[in-house]
Design a protein around this motif. Structure first.
Motif, mmCIF file in Angstrom:
data_model
loop_
_atom_site.group_PDB
_atom_site.id
_atom_site.type_symbol
_atom_site.label_atom_id
_atom_site.label_comp_id
_atom_site.label_asym_id
_atom_site.label_seq_id
_atom_site.Cartn_x
_atom_site.Cartn_y
_atom_site.Cartn_z
ATOM 1 N N SER A 206 -17.455 10.536 -55.412
ATOM 2 C CA SER A 206 -18.162 11.123 -54.274
ATOM 3 C C SER A 206 -19.632 10.708 -54.331
ATOM 4 O O SER A 206 -20.149 10.059 -53.431
ATOM 5 N N THR B 64 -8.337 5.492 -51.353
ATOM 6 C CA THR B 64 -8.603 5.305 -49.922
ATOM 7 C C THR B 64 -10.080 4.987 -49.704
ATOM 8 O O THR B 64 -10.434 4.163 -48.867
ATOM 9 N N LYS B 65 -10.959 5.651 -50.470
ATOM 10 C CA LYS B 65 -12.391 5.391 -50.277
ATOM 11 C C LYS B 65 -12.729 3.937 -50.591
ATOM 12 O O LYS B 65 -13.553 3.330 -49.924
ATOM 13 N N ARG B 66 -12.090 3.367 -51.600
ATOM 14 C CA ARG B 66 -12.416 1.999 -51.966
ATOM 15 C C ARG B 66 -11.621 0.977 -51.163
ATOM 16 O O ARG B 66 -11.734 -0.232 -51.398
ATOM 17 N N TRP C 250 -15.942 10.752 -47.626
ATOM 18 C CA TRP C 250 -14.610 10.228 -47.967
ATOM 19 C C TRP C 250 -13.497 11.139 -47.489
ATOM 20 O O TRP C 250 -12.325 10.898 -47.783
ATOM 21 N N TYR C 251 -13.840 12.210 -46.760
ATOM 22 C CA TYR C 251 -12.810 13.019 -46.088
ATOM 23 C C TYR C 251 -13.462 13.805 -44.967
ATOM 24 O O TYR C 251 -14.690 13.941 -44.912
#
Lengths: 287, 165
Positions: free
Chosen positions: A232, B128-130, A146-147
């Motif tokens: 995460s 942002t991840k979702r 995710w980053y």
């Protein structure tokens, strides 16, 4: 109370890892079944300080938490010349087994969080017979990135600040502010590139998809506990992983995130106490 | 018009283009719902809330930045100087550059500002991840001040639940 001395003690043990002696710092408290605790990527064993001083747990367990090399008070080995640090699956596994061997631990329980949770799965795959039980916190065979980890170690970004800010969102909002701050302080204190190097194992080298099916929980019980606020390693990641492992125990922990033992120790205790009680009961049943 | 209440520099950064751009509440289509309106109103309060958070301004003291923040369809152009939002104007502003944009759906902002946000809606990077938010442009100022932006953009949390109800 001013003057109160906590019951845990900290010492250094010299451990042969990969043919080189490492000076490893560890803290311990209690007597009984060895319980070795593994910290998250980029932090150190201070995350376990609340568990270490738990008087009830210490009656049944010799609770031990050690700093991985490059972390906390375990320095890099003498041969390190400043090259980029990268943790691998093989190196991580070797380090844990070497530490247990150096302390002559007899069938310890290993409990790891995050990367510690991932490596617990690898211990279950390849070395289950060496352990009494394995506990993975925030553990999965794989999770979506995710980053971009390149932000973690570059000269124009403060490493401590960005590491802490990235993981701050993994802490559940309900925890005590002081515990949140302390958890993030561990990240602010990490050496340059160490968090990133740990994530090499997590992101690149330690993908266990397709391997966890080989875990035999009859040889070694496996407990997986994940906080509902961990985006995460999500609860879905853990459940997916557990679905492939016959006999794995899964618990989703409410009001907890990626650092249950340090972000909200009281809430975490509610979930880990039954697991440790089950291990104690099993030990008594088998003599 | 959304303007920082910070008195010394508001005029210095006032742009006629911003006036042309108009109030997003007026520009919104009739199809916009109550959540959209509440989110935009909440964004308008951020500069003043930031002025009441001196410790946050201190953390941003090295930050000078032009950026787009807000709901995906109605972002605001924020001018940040030494950690203060000295101008907050509906975007786009004619020929005004920005370095990065953080935009999220109105539903995401509404969820992010709940007193106890739900899992997965509680952090800018969780959003942002979702797929409920996007970061674009040059991320350097955002990453060097990541906790600052997380905390600044969380400022409406203390008021939003009341305002939206």
């Amino acid at each position: 109370m001013s003057g109160y001395v906590e019951p845990m003690i900290g010492r250094y043990v010299h451990v042969d890892i990969g043919g080189e002696m490492h000076r490893i710092y560890f803290e311990e408290n209690g007597a009984g079944i060895p319980l070795v605790c593994l910290h998250t990527a980029g932090s150190d064993a201070r995350q376990w300080r609340h568990l270490l001083v738990d008087a009830e747990f210490a009656k049944h367990f010799r609770i031990i938490a050690f700093d991985m090399p490059w972390h906390g008070k375990s320095n890099p080995p003498a041969s390190w010349n400043g090259d980029e640090y990268q943790l691998t699956t093989a190196r991580y596994t070797e380090t844990i087994r070497a530490f247990c061997k150096a302390l002559k631990l007899d069938k310890p329980v290993v409990m790891g969080c995050s990367i510690g949770g991932r490596i617990v799965l690898n211990l279950a795959i390849d070395h289950a017979a060496e352990f009494r039980a394995l506990i993975g916190l925030e553990a999965a065979d794989f999770q979506a990135p995710w980053y971009d980890t390149s932000w973690l170690n570059r000269p124009d970004v403060h490493g401590g600040e960005v590491c802490a800010a990235l993981v701050s969102g993994l802490i559940a909002p309900q925890g005590p502010q002081a515990a949140r701050t302390e958890t993030l302080w561990g990240y602010k204190q990490g050496g340059p590139g160490v968090f990133k190097g740990d994530l090499y194992f997590y992101r690149v080298d330690g993908d266990l998809r397709g391997r966890v099916e080989n875990i035999d929980t009859d040889v070694c019980p496996l407990f997986l506990l994940t906080g509902e606020y961990d985006f995460s390693c999500t609860p879905e990641d853990t459940k997916r992983t557990a679905a492939a492992i016959s006999g794995a125990h899964v618990t989703i922990m409410e009001q907890l995130g990626h650092f249950p033992m340090s972000e909200n120790p009281e809430q975490f205790r509610r979930y880990i106490e039954p697991v440790l009680a089950q291990i104690v009961a099993s030990a008594k049943a088998t003599g | 018009m959304f303007r920082s209440s910070y008195p010394d520099v508001t005029d210095r950064f006032r742009s006629p283009d911003a006036v042309i751009a108009g109030n997003p509440l007026e520009r919104m289509s009739s199809a916009s719902n109550a959540t959209d309106v509440a989110v935009i109103k909440a964004f308008a309060t951020i500069p003043a809330l930031l002025e009441q958070a001196p410790e946050l301004i201190v953390r941003g003291r090295f930050l000078d930045c032009e950026c787009l923040l807000g709901p995906t369809g109605h972002p605001l152009h924020a001018s940040i100087r030494a950690g203060r939002i000295v101008d907050l104007t509906p975007a786009p502003v004619l020929m005004r550059s920005w370095r990065f944009a953080y935009r999220a759906s109105p539903a995401a902002w509404a969820a992010y500002w709940q007193p106890a946000p739900r899992p997965g809606w509680h952090d800018l990077l969780a959003l942002t991840k979702r797929g409920e938010a996007a970061i674009e442009g040059d991320l350097h100022p955002f990453m060097t001040h990541l906790q600052y932006f997380k905390d600044v953009l969380a400022l409406p949390r203390q008021h939003f639940a009341v305002a939206a109800s």
